[in-house]
Scaffold this motif. Structure first.
Motif, short mmCIF file in Angstrom:
data_model
loop_
_atom_site.label_atom_id
_atom_site.label_comp_id
_atom_site.label_asym_id
_atom_site.label_seq_id
_atom_site.Cartn_x
_atom_site.Cartn_y
_atom_site.Cartn_z
N ARG A 185 2.29 -1.51 -4.12
CA ARG A 185 0.95 -1.34 -4.67
C ARG A 185 0.95 -1.32 -6.20
O ARG A 185 -0.06 -1.02 -6.81
CB ARG A 185 0.30 -0.08 -4.11
N GLY A 186 2.07 -1.68 -6.82
CA GLY A 186 2.14 -1.70 -8.28
C GLY A 186 1.33 -2.86 -8.87
O GLY A 186 0.75 -3.66 -8.13
N THR A 187 1.31 -2.96 -10.18
CA THR A 187 0.60 -4.06 -10.83
C THR A 187 1.25 -5.38 -10.43
O THR A 187 2.45 -5.43 -10.13
CB THR A 187 0.70 -3.95 -12.36
N SER A 188 0.45 -6.48 -10.44
CA SER A 188 1.01 -7.75 -9.98
C SER A 188 2.16 -8.19 -10.87
O SER A 188 3.10 -8.83 -10.41
CB SER A 188 -0.09 -8.82 -9.91
N LYS A 189 2.12 -7.80 -12.15
CA LYS A 189 3.21 -8.17 -13.05
C LYS A 189 4.52 -7.51 -12.60
O LYS A 189 5.56 -8.17 -12.51
CB LYS A 189 2.86 -7.72 -14.47
N ASN A 190 4.45 -6.23 -12.28
CA ASN A 190 5.64 -5.52 -11.80
C ASN A 190 6.15 -6.10 -10.49
O ASN A 190 7.35 -6.27 -10.30
CB ASN A 190 5.33 -4.04 -11.61
N VAL A 191 5.21 -6.40 -9.57
CA VAL A 191 5.61 -6.94 -8.27
C VAL A 191 6.32 -8.29 -8.47
O VAL A 191 7.37 -8.55 -7.87
CB VAL A 191 4.39 -7.07 -7.33
N GLU A 192 5.75 -9.13 -9.34
CA GLU A 192 6.37 -10.42 -9.62
C GLU A 192 7.79 -10.24 -10.19
O GLU A 192 8.73 -10.90 -9.75
CB GLU A 192 5.55 -11.19 -10.67
N GLY B 42 -11.53 14.79 0.55
CA GLY B 42 -11.99 13.57 1.21
C GLY B 42 -12.22 12.38 0.30
O GLY B 42 -12.82 11.40 0.71
N SER B 43 -11.73 12.46 -0.94
CA SER B 43 -11.97 11.34 -1.84
C SER B 43 -10.79 10.36 -1.84
O SER B 43 -10.65 9.57 -2.77
CB SER B 43 -12.26 11.84 -3.25
N MET B 44 -9.97 10.42 -0.82
CA MET B 44 -8.84 9.51 -0.66
C MET B 44 -7.93 9.51 -1.88
O MET B 44 -7.53 8.47 -2.39
CB MET B 44 -9.33 8.08 -0.37
N ALA B 45 -7.63 10.71 -2.33
CA ALA B 45 -6.81 10.80 -3.53
C ALA B 45 -5.62 11.73 -3.34
O ALA B 45 -4.93 12.03 -4.29
CB ALA B 45 -7.65 11.28 -4.71
N CYS B 46 -5.38 12.22 -2.12
CA CYS B 46 -4.31 13.21 -2.00
C CYS B 46 -3.35 12.95 -0.85
O CYS B 46 -2.23 13.42 -0.87
CB CYS B 46 -4.91 14.61 -1.87
N ALA B 47 -3.77 12.25 0.17
CA ALA B 47 -2.93 11.98 1.35
C ALA B 47 -2.48 13.24 2.08
O ALA B 47 -1.50 13.22 2.80
CB ALA B 47 -1.72 11.12 0.99
N THR B 48 -3.21 14.34 1.90
CA THR B 48 -2.83 15.55 2.65
C THR B 48 -3.77 15.77 3.85
O THR B 48 -3.91 16.88 4.33
CB THR B 48 -2.83 16.81 1.76
N MET B 71 -2.54 4.87 -0.34
CA MET B 71 -2.49 6.34 -0.35
C MET B 71 -1.49 6.84 0.70
O MET B 71 -0.81 7.84 0.51
CB MET B 71 -3.89 6.85 -0.05
N LEU B 72 -1.40 6.10 1.81
CA LEU B 72 -0.48 6.53 2.88
C LEU B 72 0.98 6.45 2.43
O LEU B 72 1.84 7.13 2.99
CB LEU B 72 -0.70 5.68 4.13
N ASP B 73 1.25 5.61 1.43
CA ASP B 73 2.61 5.56 0.88
C ASP B 73 3.06 6.94 0.44
O ASP B 73 4.25 7.23 0.38
CB ASP B 73 2.67 4.64 -0.35
N MET B 74 2.11 7.77 0.07
CA MET B 74 2.46 9.09 -0.47
C MET B 74 2.44 10.16 0.60
O MET B 74 2.79 11.30 0.33
CB MET B 74 1.47 9.47 -1.54
#
Ligand code: FES
Lengths: 339, 106
Positions: A185-192, B42-48, B71-74
């Motif tokens: 989910r990083g910036t496209s530059k980083n992903v590239e 509930g603002s989809m900013a914490c993943a808890t 967000m689920l990555d976290m």
């Protein structure tokens, strides 16, 4: 040792407006926050998401809101102690003695806890072994990148921190980047860049995998990673880095003898005082019947707590309610000329 | 309105009726069901508010919005049945929904 009228824990919007309300009453506040910038969740979680429910402001971002609040408290020359966490709180005579993790000491008759939902800390690996190796083989931030030179490193995460460090550390070490899914989910530059480094054989990317185990006694020797189907791979490594963002932890606040209700501090709604005299809680961290976690509620709570702080800081003066439109005192404190 | 079964990591079950248009996260909070922290409200900013949705139900749910997967990555120990419960809005179609909570949220 710093003597002040009020010590504020946290530097989010509720804290900043409390500084303003205290300032209007002629009280001086010192602010401590363990993030490296002011703004709390507004700056950390949603700096560029628009907020639509601040009275009289139809739309503004978290960042703008904080900028405006900071401008509003400019006249009070408030000291901010950032990157610092309040660790201890102890009664000293009629006042409170507050000690930070950097051993800075404050003395104040009142403390306002405006700590959001606690302090932000890096999210950690779920594994028990990861705890054992924390700071010797497992890291969640990098202080000195030289430490990692000529080593084998596994980096976990899919955001820019994970990508930035994979790119940076791959210059002098062997990097394996592991992520739970194949999209980053990083910036496209980083992903590239990362994909190019992979193509050139400079870094190894393993997806969709998560950490499964750590092997080694005093030192990490290897790890295993596992995918959703249960397939396991072993990777030799010296260090493991995890970049999973931040999570809010109540932290030391839980040890100050305050009543707690599910990570929140119950307060009375007249002054927002907690079960301890001189300790107040405002904003998302406080709770009472009907509590709404809105920035606007935090403002109201700070305004009322400030009045009670006045009584504790100036026991011999009488509190007088004044309007900003007409009060000469207030105009002087704001550095305004009045007519 | 939907009957939702929330299962703690200890296997303790909570079966509650949650009104339509409320989120599955709010359904847990309002009924004092432990295991969902929802630090950001509930603002989809914490993943808890992370939950594992029962296999059969997972496909029936509305697809994730942009951002939820990020967000689920976290989240703590996510897997392929992971969702953020603040993003699951209750409707009659969700009647019978079963989900499990992770052992902790962060
Ligand atoms: S409540 Fe924070 S992401 Fe769902």
């Amino acid at each position: 040792m710093i003597s002040t009228d009020v010590l504020i824990v946290g530097a989010g919007p509720a804290a900043l407006f409390a500084v303003q309300q205290l300032g209007l009453l002629g009280l001086k506040a010192e602010v401590v926050d363990n993030l490296d910038k002011v703004g709390g969740q507004c700056s950390e979680l949603y700096p560029d998401k628009p907020i639509y429910d601040i009275p009289a402001i139809s739309e503004c971002t978290g960042e703008t809101l904080i900028k405006n609040l900071m401008k509003q408290i400019e006249p009070f020359n408030t000291n901010f102690h950032l990157n610092e966490r309040v660790d201890q709180l102890a009664k000293e005579g009629t006042k409170w003695k507050i000690t930070t993790n950097r051993k800075k000491v404050f003395i104040a008759p009142s403390v306002i806890i405006a700590g959001g939902v606690g302090s932000f800390e890096p999210r950690k690996f779920p594994l028990k072994e990861a705890e054992k190796f924390e700071d010797s083989g497992v890291f969640y931030s990098i202080r000195d990148k030289k430490y990692f030179d000529n080593k084998k490193i596994c980096i976990f995460g899919g955001g820019d921190s994970a990508l930035d460090w994979s790119i940076e550390l791959s210059k002098n070490s062997k990097v394996v980047l592991v992520h739970r899914r194949s999209e980053f989910r990083g910036t496209s530059k980083n992903v590239e860049t990362v994909n190019k480094l992979k193509k050139d054989g400079i870094i190894q990317i393993e997806t969709p995998y998560q950490l499964n185990s750590i092997e080694g006694d005093n030192k990490i020797k290897a790890i295993t990673i596992k995918d959703d189907e249960g397939k396991i791979k072993k990777i030799d490594t010296d260090y493991i880095l995890g970049f999973f963002g931040l999570v809010m932890k109540l932290g030391p606040i839980a040890e100050w003898g305050l009543n707690l209700d599910k990570k929140h501090i119950p307060v009375n709604t007249e002054s927002f005082q907690t079960n301890k005299e001189g300790i107040f809680a405002i904003g998302d961290i406080c709770t009472y019947p009907g509590k709404l976690k809105l920035i606007l509620s935090g403002f109201h709570e700070g305004a009322l707590a400030a009045r009670e702080c006045f009584k504790l800081a100036r026991p011999n003066e009488k509190y007088k309610f004044e309007y900003t439109t007409t009060s000469k005192n207030i105009h002087e404190r704001l550095g305004k000329k009045y007519i | 309105m939907a009957k939702i079964t929330y299962i703690e990591h200890t296997n303790k079950k909570h079966i509650v009726e949650v009104p339509s248009n409320m989120s599955v996260m709010e359904g847990a909070i309002q009924n004092n069901i432990p295991g969902i922290d929802a630090d950001c409200g509930g603002s989809m900013a914490c993943a808890t508010c992370h939950v594992y949705v029962d296999k059969k139900w997972f496909e029936k749910l509305k697809k994730k919005d942009e951002g939820e997967e990020d967000m689920l990555d976290m989240a703590y120990q996510p897997n392929k049945f992971s969702r953020l419960s603040c993003q699951l809005i209750v409707s009659n179609e969700l009647d019978g929904l079963i989900l499990r909570m992770p052992s902790k949220q962060g």
